[in-house]
Motif scaffolding. Sequence first.
Motif, mmCIF file in Angstrom:
data_model
loop_
_atom_site.group_PDB
_atom_site.id
_atom_site.type_symbol
_atom_site.label_atom_id
_atom_site.label_comp_id
_atom_site.label_asym_id
_atom_site.label_seq_id
_atom_site.Cartn_x
_atom_site.Cartn_y
_atom_site.Cartn_z
ATOM 1 N N ALA A 63 0.829 -1.211 0.000
ATOM 2 C CA ALA A 63 0.000 0.000 0.000
ATOM 3 C C ALA A 63 0.863 1.260 0.000
ATOM 4 N N GLU A 64 1.906 1.262 0.810
ATOM 5 C CA GLU A 64 2.803 2.417 0.869
ATOM 6 C C GLU A 64 3.519 2.629 -0.462
ATOM 7 N N SER A 65 3.908 1.525 -1.106
ATOM 8 C CA SER A 65 4.592 1.617 -2.394
ATOM 9 C C SER A 65 3.691 2.235 -3.453
ATOM 10 N N LEU A 66 2.414 1.858 -3.451
ATOM 11 C CA LEU A 66 1.465 2.415 -4.412
ATOM 12 C C LEU A 66 1.199 3.891 -4.117
ATOM 13 N N SER A 67 1.080 4.238 -2.843
ATOM 14 C CA SER A 67 0.828 5.629 -2.458
ATOM 15 C C SER A 67 1.951 6.550 -2.910
ATOM 16 N N ALA A 68 3.158 6.018 -2.965
ATOM 17 C CA ALA A 68 4.327 6.835 -3.313
ATOM 18 C C ALA A 68 4.417 7.145 -4.806
ATOM 19 N N LEU A 69 3.602 6.477 -5.619
ATOM 20 C CA LEU A 69 3.664 6.688 -7.068
ATOM 21 C C LEU A 69 2.691 7.785 -7.484
ATOM 22 N N PRO A 70 3.174 8.889 -8.057
ATOM 23 C CA PRO A 70 2.275 9.943 -8.508
ATOM 24 C C PRO A 70 1.562 9.540 -9.799
ATOM 25 N N GLY A 71 0.347 10.018 -9.973
ATOM 26 C CA GLY A 71 -0.393 9.722 -11.193
ATOM 27 C C GLY A 71 -1.539 8.758 -10.962
ATOM 28 N N ARG A 72 -2.418 8.652 -11.951
ATOM 29 C CA ARG A 72 -3.555 7.729 -11.891
ATOM 30 C C ARG A 72 -3.072 6.286 -11.925
ATOM 31 N N LYS A 73 -3.853 5.399 -11.320
ATOM 32 C CA LYS A 73 -3.531 3.972 -11.327
ATOM 33 C C LYS A 73 -4.763 3.189 -11.737
ATOM 34 N N ILE A 74 -4.563 2.223 -12.631
ATOM 35 C CA ILE A 74 -5.648 1.412 -13.182
ATOM 36 C C ILE A 74 -5.247 -0.050 -13.107
ATOM 37 N N ILE A 75 -6.203 -0.931 -12.874
ATOM 38 C CA ILE A 75 -5.966 -2.373 -12.920
ATOM 39 C C ILE A 75 -6.484 -2.913 -14.245
ATOM 40 N N LEU A 76 -5.646 -3.708 -14.916
ATOM 41 C CA LEU A 76 -6.036 -4.401 -16.154
ATOM 42 C C LEU A 76 -5.667 -5.872 -15.986
ATOM 43 N N SER A 77 -6.680 -6.696 -15.737
ATOM 44 C CA SER A 77 -6.451 -8.105 -15.415
ATOM 45 C C SER A 77 -7.272 -9.014 -16.314
ATOM 46 N N ASN A 78 -6.753 -10.208 -16.569
ATOM 47 C CA ASN A 78 -7.517 -11.237 -17.277
ATOM 48 C C ASN A 78 -8.439 -12.012 -16.335
ATOM 49 N N GLY A 79 -8.371 -11.722 -15.061
ATOM 50 C CA GLY A 79 -9.231 -12.388 -14.088
ATOM 51 C C GLY A 79 -10.637 -11.806 -14.113
ATOM 52 N N PRO A 80 -11.622 -12.529 -13.564
ATOM 53 C CA PRO A 80 -12.992 -12.020 -13.517
ATOM 54 C C PRO A 80 -13.126 -10.875 -12.518
ATOM 55 N N GLN A 81 -14.102 -10.018 -12.764
ATOM 56 C CA GLN A 81 -14.254 -8.794 -11.984
ATOM 57 C C GLN A 81 -14.409 -9.062 -10.491
ATOM 58 N N HIS A 82 -15.227 -10.064 -10.117
ATOM 59 C CA HIS A 82 -15.455 -10.322 -8.688
ATOM 60 C C HIS A 82 -14.168 -10.745 -7.991
ATOM 61 N N TYR A 83 -13.350 -11.501 -8.707
ATOM 62 C CA TYR A 83 -12.078 -11.980 -8.152
ATOM 63 C C TYR A 83 -11.081 -10.831 -8.019
ATOM 64 N N VAL A 84 -10.961 -10.033 -9.072
ATOM 65 C CA VAL A 84 -10.008 -8.918 -9.066
ATOM 66 C C VAL A 84 -10.337 -7.936 -7.944
ATOM 67 N N GLU A 85 -11.604 -7.525 -7.881
ATOM 68 C CA GLU A 85 -12.001 -6.582 -6.842
ATOM 69 C C GLU A 85 -11.856 -7.198 -5.446
ATOM 70 N N GLY A 86 -12.174 -8.482 -5.331
ATOM 71 C CA GLY A 86 -12.070 -9.147 -4.038
ATOM 72 C C GLY A 86 -10.646 -9.257 -3.535
#
Length: 211
Positions: free
Chosen positions: A94-117
């Motif tokens: 979480a800290e590593s992601l917070s330190a990155l400036p700019g928008r962040k998007i997830i692009l996964s081949n997994g199903p939506q319920h799994y990715v969000e979960g």
Amino acid sequence: MSHKTWIFDLDDTLHHASGGIFAHINLLMTRYMMRHLNINEEEATALRSRYWAQYGATMHGLSTNHGIDPQHFLIETHPLEVLAQWLQFEERLAESLSALPGRKIILSNGPQHYVEGILDKMRIQHHFESIYGVERLNYIPKPHLHAFQTVLSKEGLDPARCIMVEDSLPNLLTAKEMGMTTVWVSQEARKPAHVDYRIDKIAQLQRLNLS
């Protein structure tokens, strides 16, 4: 100049899916194929591997060649509460992601319920403005160009202003061909030509000063 947009894969990028999650998903996929295609375990295992290599996702091969309903297949083979027992990720993710400036998007081949979960269980879902499971890609997975184009179009993104963070070399190849900066999450020492940067873990992204 505005910051670049980070596009992250999920499995084996933000968490260690090979530590147990992938093995169980593969088992469930094999059993599903045995039941619905009336084939034995050896045949199902071989077909699952072939479709994954050919299409980027077993689901895509099954829906294309056998008329299998992709949503039913994905729900049956990605039971979040079962898979979560093997969830492994970096302690300070979480800290590593917070330190990155700019928008962040997830692009996964997994199903939506799994990715969000999975994101929710890692308590990092709030770091991402948009989350794309394979349903939101019209069931056309990476590395197909359409998957990337769908996200770029919906989000209004210029690929030259995007950074793709992935463990999959075929997926990074498509991203690179579109003009994205590519970051390979891997323990390997080599760095193929279409990889701009190689890191061992997400914590190393900040020091690259990409955004």
